[in-house]
Every structure is written in C-alpha cells, then in structure tokens.
Design an enzyme around this catalytic site. Structure first.
Site, PDB file in Angstrom:
ATOM      1  CB  SER A 152       2.614 -10.033   7.406  1.00  0.00           C
ATOM      2  OG  SER A 152       2.879 -10.542   6.112  1.00  0.00           O
ATOM      3  CG  ASP A 229      -0.917  -5.648   1.816  1.00  0.00           C
ATOM      4  OD1 ASP A 229       0.002  -6.086   1.088  1.00  0.00           O
ATOM      5  OD2 ASP A 229      -1.029  -5.951   3.017  1.00  0.00           O
ATOM      6  CG  HIS A 262       2.158  -5.984   4.009  1.00  0.00           C
ATOM      7  ND1 HIS A 262       1.031  -6.756   4.208  1.00  0.00           N
ATOM      8  CD2 HIS A 262       3.199  -6.727   4.483  1.00  0.00           C
ATOM      9  CE1 HIS A 262       1.376  -7.906   4.758  1.00  0.00           C
ATOM     10  NE2 HIS A 262       2.675  -7.922   4.951  1.00  0.00           N
TER      11      HIS A 262
END
Length: 285
Positions: A152, A229, A262
């Site tokens: 991320s 996600d 995620h």
C-alpha cells in the site's frame, strides 16, 4: 543521544530470530524502532543479503513481522528481512495524529519540505540512514546486496525508492501499492501537507511519473493486487502504472488475485512468491 541500536526484543522463528531494535535517528530527530529477521546460519562469517519491507498506513515495524509469515521463506532462502517504522513518533507536532492517513504512521516515504513537517524525512531514513546503521552495526548483513518491497503506502515507497536508486537495489515488488499518488486522495493529502502546492514536485514521489524518467529497469517489477480490495478503484490505480511501464518498455508482472482484499491475509498468501522473486535477483542458489 545514543544512535547505536539497542536490542529490545528477540523471538526465535523458523530457526532464525526476529529482533527488534531502538535507536535515535538524527534524520528524523526522534527515537525509532525497526525489526530484523536474521535467518539461521551455519557459519558466523556468513553474510546475508537484505530485503527491506515498507509497511502501509497506520502500521509500525511490528505488523509485517507478526502477520506476514515471510520468515518461513526468508529462512529457507537465507535472506535477512528489515522492517522499519512508517513515520517519526513522539514529536508532538500539532495535528500529527488527527487522521489515520496523515502524520504519525503515514510518512509516505518522502522528504517533507514544509517547515511544520520537517522531521518527516522517511525517504532519507530508509535510503541513507538505515542502511548505514545496518552496515556499521551488523556485520552479518550484506547491505550492498539488497532488494525492497512493501504494501500500500509502503508499496508506493518501495517502487519510488527503487526507481530512484537502481544502483542500490537488485529488485522490487509490491502488494496493492498506491501506484499513482498524485491522482488519489491519500497522495494528494500527504503531498500537499509534506511537500506543498507545487504539483510538479509531487511527481518525484510518484512511481507512475518516475517510470518515464528512470526506465532503465532490467529486473521485472512484481505487483500483486487483490481484485476485492476496496481501495483499488479510487486510491491504488495500478492500471496507470501498468500503462506507464508498457510505454517505457519496463518489465512488469501485475497479477490481479480474485477474491483477495487489502489485508495481511492477502499478503501472507503470496509472500513466498515475493521472497523467491527477490532471492532470484539477489542471486541466491
């Protein structure tokens, strides 16, 4: 103040050891913690290649060590894992903890130019200070043989740091990276506050923009992205990065994984692939 790292915890795992250290960082102006996973070694003179992991928003140096399961493959491949924190802590700058996506736990791996956030220099910490600290204090680490990956915000960090330092890292990979931060809310908020309003300066920390400048990339970039996600469409923008790589003839393996989100459940599922990807680049048998 003591800049030499002091060991504050140790736990054995897959024959090696997770060790946590604390030190004073002159770059950031505060005490910092980081983890090293040392794989098992049959010889005291053996040097391990290093693989840096950069974590995402709200994370510390602990999340990856506890949740990823990366130590199993790192142990078998003989790679040391280095997990730094994600921002300075304890500086008590006004507004540093007002939101989860900026300030503490959200350094974005940039060097801030705005005076209020002058201590937020995570780019220099990761690229310069930490490798020097490791070289000076851990003779069992071969810091000249290094790769980098992350998740991320840390995926953004690993891609940008790699592209700007192709001589320092053998390979890069990322899980669900913020691939085009100048075009998403997370990146725009961080860059406005840390770097200011000149958007041309933002491009220096955007992997999609940097590919156009630093396209002499020989090792394939590996990215895994969960199809479920919730941040994929608005914040992560991997297709923008894919298009930039295609235009620059940069080798990219972008894998969309059906059903994955995620979280660290997603990371733990594919972490072995990433460790092997880097082991190959680090020329391990």
């Amino acid at each position: 103040m003591e800049t030499k790292p002091a060991e504050i915890s140790s736990s054995k795992m897959f024959g090696g050891y997770n060790k946590r250290f604390k030190h004073f960082s002159p770059t950031l102006g505060c005490s910092m913690t980081f983890h090293i996973y040392f794989p098992p070694s049959s010889s005291p003179s053996h040097k391990f290649p290093v693989l840096y992991w950069l974590s995402g928003l709200t994370c510390s140096d602990e999340n990856f060590i506890v949740k990823s399961g990366a130590q199993r493959a790192a142990s078998s491949e003989g790679i040391a894992l280095i997990a730094p924190d994600t921002s300075p802590r304890g500086l008590n700058v006004e507004g540093e903890a007002d939101s989860w996506d900026f300030g503490v736990g959200a350094g974005f791996y940039v060097n801030a130019t705005q005076d209020k956030w002058k201590n937020w220099r995570m780019y220099d910490y990761v690229v310069k200070e930490l490798p020097e600290l490791l070289t000076d204090n851990f003779p069992q680490l071969d810091t000249s043989n290094a790769s980098i990956f992350g998740h991320s915000m840390g995926g953004h960090g690993s891609l940008t740091i790699y592209l700007k330092n192709l001589n320092k890292y053998k390979s890069v990979s990322a899980f669900a990276p913020i691939a085009n931060p100048i075009n998403c809310a997370w990146g725009q908020k961080a860059f406005t506050n840390y770097i200011g309003g000149n958007k041309s300066e933002w491009e220096d920390y955007d992997a999609t923009c940097l590919i156009k400048k630093f396209h002499d990339v020989r090792a394939t970039i590996l990215i895994d992205q969960g199809e479920d996600d919730k941040f994929l469409k608005d914040q992560l923008l991997p297709h923008k990065f894919e298009e930039a790589c295609r235009n620059a003839n940069v080798p990219l393996l972008l894998r969309f994984q059906p059903g994955y989100d995620h979280s660290y459940c997603f990371i733990a599922t594919f972490i072995d692939d990433h460790i092997r990807h880097h082991a190959q680049a680090l020329m391990l048998p």
